[in-house]
Design an enzyme around this catalytic site. Structure first.
Site, mmCIF file in Angstrom:
data_model
loop_
_atom_site.group_PDB
_atom_site.id
_atom_site.type_symbol
_atom_site.label_atom_id
_atom_site.label_comp_id
_atom_site.label_asym_id
_atom_site.label_seq_id
_atom_site.Cartn_x
_atom_site.Cartn_y
_atom_site.Cartn_z
ATOM 1 N N ASP A 6 -10.599 -3.664 -3.831
ATOM 2 C CA ASP A 6 -9.643 -2.670 -3.343
ATOM 3 C C ASP A 6 -9.706 -1.440 -4.244
ATOM 4 O O ASP A 6 -9.536 -1.563 -5.457
ATOM 5 C CB ASP A 6 -8.231 -3.283 -3.376
ATOM 6 C CG ASP A 6 -7.155 -2.360 -2.824
ATOM 7 O OD1 ASP A 6 -7.454 -1.211 -2.480
ATOM 8 O OD2 ASP A 6 -5.991 -2.801 -2.744
ATOM 9 N N SER A 57 0.823 -1.203 0.000
ATOM 10 C CA SER A 57 0.000 0.000 0.000
ATOM 11 C C SER A 57 0.863 1.263 0.000
ATOM 12 O O SER A 57 1.638 1.478 -0.934
ATOM 13 C CB SER A 57 -0.964 -0.053 1.190
ATOM 14 O OG SER A 57 -1.966 0.920 1.087
ATOM 15 N N HIS A 109 -8.073 -5.289 0.131
ATOM 16 C CA HIS A 109 -6.851 -4.633 0.583
ATOM 17 C C HIS A 109 -6.436 -5.261 1.911
ATOM 18 O O HIS A 109 -7.285 -5.638 2.719
ATOM 19 C CB HIS A 109 -7.150 -3.138 0.781
ATOM 20 C CG HIS A 109 -5.933 -2.283 0.875
ATOM 21 N ND1 HIS A 109 -5.219 -1.893 -0.233
ATOM 22 C CD2 HIS A 109 -5.293 -1.734 1.942
ATOM 23 C CE1 HIS A 109 -4.200 -1.140 0.143
ATOM 24 N NE2 HIS A 109 -4.214 -1.030 1.462
#
Length: 344
Positions: free
Chosen positions: A283, A188, A313
């Site tokens: 996501d 991320s 995610h």
């Protein structure tokens, strides 16, 4: 009749758009983790203060809860030895944890940056991925923390990531690591940092990482992509949560057009090391991660793009309880092993 046909076409197009924007179903193992998050009373980040967001239960806590409830052994990952260190930095020492595989060495190295939108989480939250990489890639993993926003605004995190890389290049031999075989990895916000380390190494004409592992990277600033539309209300990360991160990290939203954030807008991707890019179907960041993979490919970079259906995610660190995560981790480790073997 002609008017009615046009009207019908509009209805069909509207239905198609609605279907396209529909969020996918999580697979049963992923759903079990999401249910555990609810049971732990984890609330959407955008509804919380920064302090409350930092102290509430995380997706990693939920995965550990499922693992405990199902009595799944922490071995063999738990056997990976760790050592906590501090990386010197002009802005203050950076906490880091070194994961050391069994064997003689010198070992190849993975410099890893955790996720959390540059606001929440730390090297304790993101413990599962470095363990899995140390075990599967037979590498020393340096999980380096960085200054968090809103206390330290952008680009403090990127400056810290570069400091961690230069320290690793210069000092990893003292930890039985091979400085000529360093890969960068992250999840991320951390994947964005890893990508930027590779870009900065190229720009500065210094030693390049041998590989990039970018797991659902922040790679753009467009919050209207297909995956943002589909997953606007997804858990544990939705559109409003990303807006909350932006509000906390940047002095103004205009800063998100900076090429360190808007990676998909860059035109200087040639010559980067090979990359494994992992994206999740449920996501908001899926579209930009895939777009960055495509742009690197178009620039001649060898890219293995792995998109995983039915997961959200944060899934990557859940290999103990989500089989699709284990498959993705194994594929990432296989790519790291290949890159390390080529660099010998």
């Amino acid at each position: 009749m002609k008017f009615r046909a046009v009207g019908l076409a509009v209805v069909l197009l509207s239905s198609a758009a609605a279907a396209q924007a529909q969020q996918a179903q999580a697979d049963p193992q992923m759903q079990a983790v999401l249910d555990a998050m609810k049971a732990l009373d984890a609330k959407p980040l955008h509804t919380l203060s920064v302090m409350d967001a930092r102290t509430q239960s995380s997706a990693a806590d939920a995965a550990r809860t499922v693992q405990r409830d199902k009595k799944i052994s922490p071995l063999p990952e738990a056997k990976i030895a760790t050592k906590d260190i501090a990386i010197p930095n002009a802005a203050g020492a950076l906490p880091a944890r070194v994961y050391i595989p069994e064997g003689k060495g010198p070992f190849p190295v993975v410099l890893y940056f955790h996720g959390g939108g540059w606001v929440v989480a730390d090297i304790n939250t993101y413990d599962a991925t470095p363990r899995a990489l140390a075990l599967g890639a037979k590498a020393i993993v340096v999980s380096a923390d960085y200054h968090h926003a809103p206390e330290s605004k952008f680009p403090a995190q990127h400056d810290d990531a570069w400091a961690a890389y230069t320290w690793t290049v210069e000092n990893i031999h003292t930890l039985n690591g091979d400085a000529s075989r360093i890969a960068v990895a992250g999840e991320s916000a951390g994947a964005n940092l890893a990508a930027n380390v590779a870009l900065m190494a190229k720009e500065k004409k210094t030693m390049m990482p041998v590989h990039q592992l970018l797991v659902y990277p922040i790679a753009g600033n467009d919050m209207n992509t297909p995956s943002y539309q589909e997953n606007a209300n997804a858990s544990p990360l939705g559109k409003a949560d990303m807006e909350w991160f932006v509000a906390n990290v940047f002095k103004s939203k205009d800063q998100t057009s900076d090429p360190r954030i808007n990676l998909v807008g860059r035109g200087d991707l040639n010559g980067l090391p090979g990359a494994t890019v992992v994206t999740a179907q449920i996501d908001p960041l899926r579209s930009e991660g895939q777009a960055y993979a495509d742009k690197m490919k178009a620039a001649g970079v060898a890219v293995n793009l792995i998109n995983v259906d039915g997961v959200t995610h944060e899934f990557f660190g859940m290999a103990k309880v989500v089989d699709k995560a284990k498959t993705a981790v194994d594929a990432a480790n296989a790519d790291l092993l290949k890159a390390f073997a080529k660099s010998k």
